[in-house]
Design an enzyme around this catalytic site. Structure first.
Site, PDB file in Angstrom:
ATOM      1  N   HIS A   1      32.209  -5.493   6.831  1.00 57.36           N
ATOM      2  CA  HIS A   1      33.291  -4.591   6.420  1.00 57.36           C
ATOM      3  C   HIS A   1      34.584  -4.987   7.107  1.00 57.36           C
ATOM      4  O   HIS A   1      34.611  -5.329   8.282  1.00 57.36           O
ATOM      5  CB  HIS A   1      32.950  -3.128   6.710  1.00 57.36           C
ATOM      6  CG  HIS A   1      32.473  -2.861   8.100  1.00 57.36           C
ATOM      7  ND1 HIS A   1      31.206  -3.156   8.525  1.00 57.36           N
ATOM      8  CD2 HIS A   1      33.112  -2.333   9.180  1.00 57.36           C
ATOM      9  CE1 HIS A   1      31.077  -2.819   9.800  1.00 57.36           C
ATOM     10  NE2 HIS A   1      32.222  -2.319  10.217  1.00 57.36           N
ATOM     11  N   LEU A   2      35.623  -4.912   6.317  1.00 61.47           N
ATOM     12  CA  LEU A   2      36.975  -5.184   6.793  1.00 61.47           C
ATOM     13  C   LEU A   2      37.669  -3.834   6.989  1.00 61.47           C
ATOM     14  O   LEU A   2      37.803  -3.062   6.044  1.00 61.47           O
ATOM     15  CB  LEU A   2      37.700  -6.021   5.733  1.00 61.47           C
ATOM     16  CG  LEU A   2      39.201  -6.233   5.871  1.00 61.47           C
ATOM     17  CD1 LEU A   2      39.537  -6.983   7.152  1.00 61.47           C
ATOM     18  CD2 LEU A   2      39.737  -6.994   4.658  1.00 61.47           C
TER      19      LEU A   2
ATOM     20  N   ASN B   1      34.845  -6.570  13.042  1.00 62.99           N
ATOM     21  CA  ASN B   1      34.025  -6.647  14.243  1.00 62.99           C
ATOM     22  C   ASN B   1      32.730  -7.381  13.906  1.00 62.99           C
ATOM     23  O   ASN B   1      32.105  -7.095  12.884  1.00 62.99           O
ATOM     24  CB  ASN B   1      33.697  -5.242  14.752  1.00 62.99           C
ATOM     25  CG  ASN B   1      34.945  -4.470  15.162  1.00 62.99           C
ATOM     26  OD1 ASN B   1      35.867  -5.032  15.722  1.00 62.99           O
ATOM     27  ND2 ASN B   1      34.972  -3.183  14.865  1.00 62.99           N
TER      28      ASN B   1
ATOM     29  N   ILE C   1      34.887   7.371   7.963  1.00 59.49           N
ATOM     30  CA  ILE C   1      34.539   8.771   8.261  1.00 59.49           C
ATOM     31  C   ILE C   1      35.145   9.235   9.594  1.00 59.49           C
ATOM     32  O   ILE C   1      35.401  10.424   9.781  1.00 59.49           O
ATOM     33  CB  ILE C   1      33.003   8.941   8.215  1.00 59.49           C
ATOM     34  CG1 ILE C   1      32.606  10.375   7.904  1.00 59.49           C
ATOM     35  CG2 ILE C   1      32.327   8.449   9.475  1.00 59.49           C
ATOM     36  CD1 ILE C   1      31.143  10.531   7.475  1.00 59.49           C
TER      37      ILE C   1
ATOM     38  N   GLY D   1      31.643  -5.513  18.900  1.00 57.50           N
ATOM     39  CA  GLY D   1      31.787  -4.079  18.641  1.00 57.50           C
ATOM     40  C   GLY D   1      31.320  -3.645  17.259  1.00 57.50           C
ATOM     41  O   GLY D   1      31.696  -2.581  16.780  1.00 57.50           O
ATOM     42  N   GLN D   2      30.464  -4.467  16.620  1.00 53.57           N
ATOM     43  CA  GLN D   2      29.985  -4.106  15.284  1.00 53.57           C
ATOM     44  C   GLN D   2      28.883  -3.046  15.385  1.00 53.57           C
ATOM     45  O   GLN D   2      27.916  -3.220  16.127  1.00 53.57           O
ATOM     46  CB  GLN D   2      29.446  -5.345  14.557  1.00 53.57           C
ATOM     47  CG  GLN D   2      29.057  -5.047  13.112  1.00 53.57           C
ATOM     48  CD  GLN D   2      28.674  -6.301  12.326  1.00 53.57           C
ATOM     49  OE1 GLN D   2      28.598  -7.402  12.869  1.00 53.57           O
ATOM     50  NE2 GLN D   2      28.419  -6.117  11.047  1.00 53.57           N
TER      51      GLN D   2
END
Ligand code: 5GP
Ligand code: ZN
Length: 116
Positions: free
Chosen positions: A103-104, A90, A35, A96-97
Site C-alpha cells: 500500500h502506498l 513502509n 482508518i 514499519g509495515q
C-alpha cells in the site's frame, strides 16, 4: 491474474468483506481512506492483486506502481489538498509495515500531522 490471500485484511477490503471509504477504484487498483489518518487527508492506494510488500515487487509491476503513484496527485486534488502532499511506502518490520498487502500512503492537508 487476480490473486488474493484469504487471511489478508486488504484483500478482504478489495473483496468488500470489510467496509472501506473508497476514494478510487478500477480493475487493478483501489484507493480508500486510512482508518487512523496521520494527516487531514490520508488515503491508501493498493493493487487489487495480493502483493505482500515492496520486497516482492519486480520490474513486471513497474506499470502498476507507476499508475498507483500517479493516482496520488489526482486524488489529493480531488480531495481538496492544495499545499503539497507526501507519498510513503513502509516495507518489512524495520520499515514499519503493519499490513502485508502493498500500500502506498498518500497524505496531505494543513499541518500539524500525527506522524511525519
Ligand atoms: P503500514 O504501517 O502497514 O504502512 O500501514 C497500515 C495502515 O493501514 C495504517 O495507517 C492503518 O491505520 C491502516 N489500516 C489498518 N487497518 C485498516 C482498516 O481496516 N481499514 C482502513 N481503512 N485502514 C486500515
Ligand atoms: Zn492482500
Amino acid at each position: 491474474m487476480s490473486h488474493s490471500d484469504p487471511n489478508c485484511l486488504f484483500c478482504k477490503i478489495v473483496a468488500g468483506q470489510i467496509p472501506s471509504k473508497k476514494a478510487y477504484e478500477d480493475e487493478d487498483i483501489l484507493a480508500f481512506h486510512d482508518i487512523h489518518p496521520w494527516a487531514p487527508v490520508h488515503v491508501l492506494i493498493i493493487p487489487k492483486r495480493h502483493i505482500a510488500s515492496m520486497a516482492d515487487v519486480t520490474e513486471a509491476e513497474g506499470a502498476l506502481l507507476g499508475r498507483m503513484t500517479a493516482l496520488g496527485p489526482r486524488l489529493m486534488k480531488e480531495l481538496g489538498v492544495t499545499n503539497g502532499f507526501r507519498h510513503v511506502i513502509n516495507t518489512g518490520p524495520d520499515g514499519g509495515q503493519e499490513v502485508y498487502h502493498l500500500h502506498l500512503h498518500v497524505m496531505g492537508g494543513p499541518r500539524p500531522w500525527l506522524k511525519g
